[in-house]
Design a protein around this motif. Structure first.
Motif, PDB file in Angstrom:
ATOM      1  N   THR A   1      10.566   0.473  -3.918  1.00 28.24           N
ATOM      2  CA  THR A   1       9.598  -0.570  -4.240  1.00 28.24           C
ATOM      3  C   THR A   1       8.815  -0.164  -5.475  1.00 28.24           C
TER       4      THR A   1
ATOM      5  N   GLY B   1      -1.075  -0.386  -5.698  1.00 32.36           N
ATOM      6  CA  GLY B   1       0.239  -0.041  -5.166  1.00 32.36           C
ATOM      7  C   GLY B   1       0.884   1.029  -6.023  1.00 32.36           C
TER       8      GLY B   1
ATOM      9  N   TYR C   1      -6.647  -4.497  -5.551  1.00 35.93           N
ATOM     10  CA  TYR C   1      -5.547  -4.049  -4.703  1.00 35.93           C
ATOM     11  C   TYR C   1      -4.662  -3.124  -5.518  1.00 35.93           C
TER      12      TYR C   1
ATOM     13  N   GLY D   1       4.175  -3.391  -4.785  1.00 32.99           N
ATOM     14  CA  GLY D   1       3.314  -2.861  -3.738  1.00 32.99           C
ATOM     15  C   GLY D   1       1.901  -3.404  -3.832  1.00 32.99           C
ATOM     16  N   ALA D   2       1.377  -3.506  -5.047  1.00 32.70           N
ATOM     17  CA  ALA D   2       0.030  -4.047  -5.244  1.00 32.70           C
ATOM     18  C   ALA D   2      -0.016  -5.529  -4.875  1.00 32.70           C
TER      19      ALA D   2
ATOM     20  N   ALA E   1      -0.033  -5.772  -1.121  1.00 29.78           N
ATOM     21  CA  ALA E   1      -1.364  -5.436  -0.603  1.00 29.78           C
ATOM     22  C   ALA E   1      -2.331  -6.606  -0.811  1.00 29.78           C
TER      23      ALA E   1
END
Length: 130
Positions: free
Chosen positions: A49, A37, A35, A54-55, A58
């Protein structure tokens, strides 16, 4: 796909019109899925963010909740450590021995464990009442 490649690719899609400082992060979940981000800024600081957050978002959206490895990349002279909030976020989903690699776009890397990244982590165990 390697974590380094995933982080480098997503870094290019960062939204950074204010700082111009692009960061990409990739997480390998315990399931083996990767994942990614990137940082997303907002004119109303500090409402942006971080790439790591973000990762993680996700990863959760993908149905995974355990981090096996983290890779973060930025265009900086030296590897950039995760901010304090992201250290805590990573520790929420990763064990103390999970490796976190911080890298530069020119190939420098520094790898530490989550325990080294965030000594004295605040955990759910602190919330247990006797």
């Amino acid at each position: 796909m390697t974590l380094a490649k995933a982080a480098a690719e997503v870094r290019e899609r960062a939204w950074v019109p204010y700082s111009r400082f692009k960061v990409g992060a990739a997480i390998r979940a315990a399931s083996g899925k990767v994942y990614a981000g990137c940082n997303v800024e907002n004119v109303a600081y500090p409402e942006g963010t971080c790439a790591e957050a973000g990762a993680i978002a996700a990863m959760c959206a993908g149905g995974d909740y355990k981090i096996a490895e983290v890779y973060v990349i930025a265009d900086s002279p030296e590897p950039v450590p995760c901010c304090g909030g992201c250290r805590q976020k990573i520790a929420e989903f990763a064990g103390p021995d999970v490796r976190v690699t911080m890298a530069t776009t020119d190939g420098k890397e520094k790898t530490v464990t989550v325990a080294e990244l965030l000594p004295g982590v605040f955990s759910a165990a602190h919330m247990d009442r006797a």
